[in-house]
Design a protein around this motif. Structure first.
Motif: not given
Length: 264
Positions: A63-68, A77-82
């Motif tokens: 939700s927040v653009d913290i990491v490119d 990008f995040l869901t597989p890592g999580i």
């Protein structure tokens, strides 16, 4: 006064009901697995580690653009890592800490003297880990879809990655729990969790680490998150390289745990 429920056979041996003796092995393993699962789900610290933290990380960084995270939606990008982080938190960190303290308090020693064989106890623990992971994957998948996730790829590849990842992290967790003191296991497991969260390609792409990404890519969390990302985000085929890395970690971890694990 006789304790037999039926007539005596004439040899001094009666028929008792229920018949004394150990339950069938599959029933013992199932009962122990159910107990292990309830203990996992009732432990507030374990729930924080296995459910709350992965969920918050997914919701926050999507939700927040913290990491490119590169081109495309962050949630893709995040869901597989999580998902990889959820496997590690349950199969490695949570299992190592719980088993380490069970060993310290003598629980494992007492269970090892029960009719349930030691390999049956480890099978039950593994089953409890798998049940917890299934619940984690369902929860994180629902949240990811709500955030706009668009997965691709072969479900069989995803399943193989999750199974091998579980085996790899379980072996490493049991190795740590069976060789270190409980307090050392607690500290080391949490430290490894934090280090791999940052440097394992879960949230921050490995490309951000420059030349170190080649070495970091050999870690089990990197292989799991990278393989899941290749399949679910990019629609790649079977990620044989990542599966091979996880298989090596699984064999080495489980073999070392079986060789060096101390029950007391």
């Amino acid at each position: 006064m006789t304790t037999a429920t039926d007539t005596d056979t004439g040899t001094g041996t009666g028929t008792y009901a229920p018949r004394p003796g150990a339950a069938p092995l599959p029933r013992m393993i199932a009962a122990q697995a159910a107990l292990e699962t309830r203990m996992l789900l009732r432990n507030g610290e374990q729930l924080l580690l296995t459910v709350v933290i992965p969920t918050l990380l997914l919701a926050l960084f999507s939700s927040v653009d913290i990491v490119d995270t590169g081109a495309g939606k962050s949630v893709d990008f995040l869901t597989p890592g999580i998902l990889a982080l959820a496997v590690m938190s349950t199969a490695f960190t949570g299992q190592a800490i719980a088993t380490g303290f069970e060993r310290r308090y003598g629980v494992l020693k007492r269970l090892a003297s029960s009719p349930l064989p030691r390999w049956g106890l480890m099978t039950a623990k593994t089953a409890a880990v798998l049940v917890t992971e299934i619940l984690q994957v369902i929860l994180l998948t629902v949240i990811a879809f709500a955030l706009g996730w668009s997965p691709h790829g072969n479900p069989l590849a995803v399943l193989l990655l999750l199974v091998l990842g579980t085996a790899a992290f379980s072996g490493l967790g049991l190795l740590m729990a069976g060789t270190l003191k409980a307090e050392a296991t607690l500290a080391a497991a949490n430290l490894v969790f934090l280090l791999l969260l940052v440097g394992g390609g879960v949230i921050v792409p490995l490309s951000k680490f420059g030349g170190a990404q080649q070495v970091l890519g050999l870690l089990p969390i990197s292989a799991l998150s990278g393989g899941l990302r290749d399949v679910l985000q990019h629609g790649a085929g079977m990620p044989w390289g990542d599966l091979g890395i996880l298989a090596v970690w699984a064999v080495l971890g489980l073999a070392a745990a079986g060789r060096f694990f101390r029950w007391e």
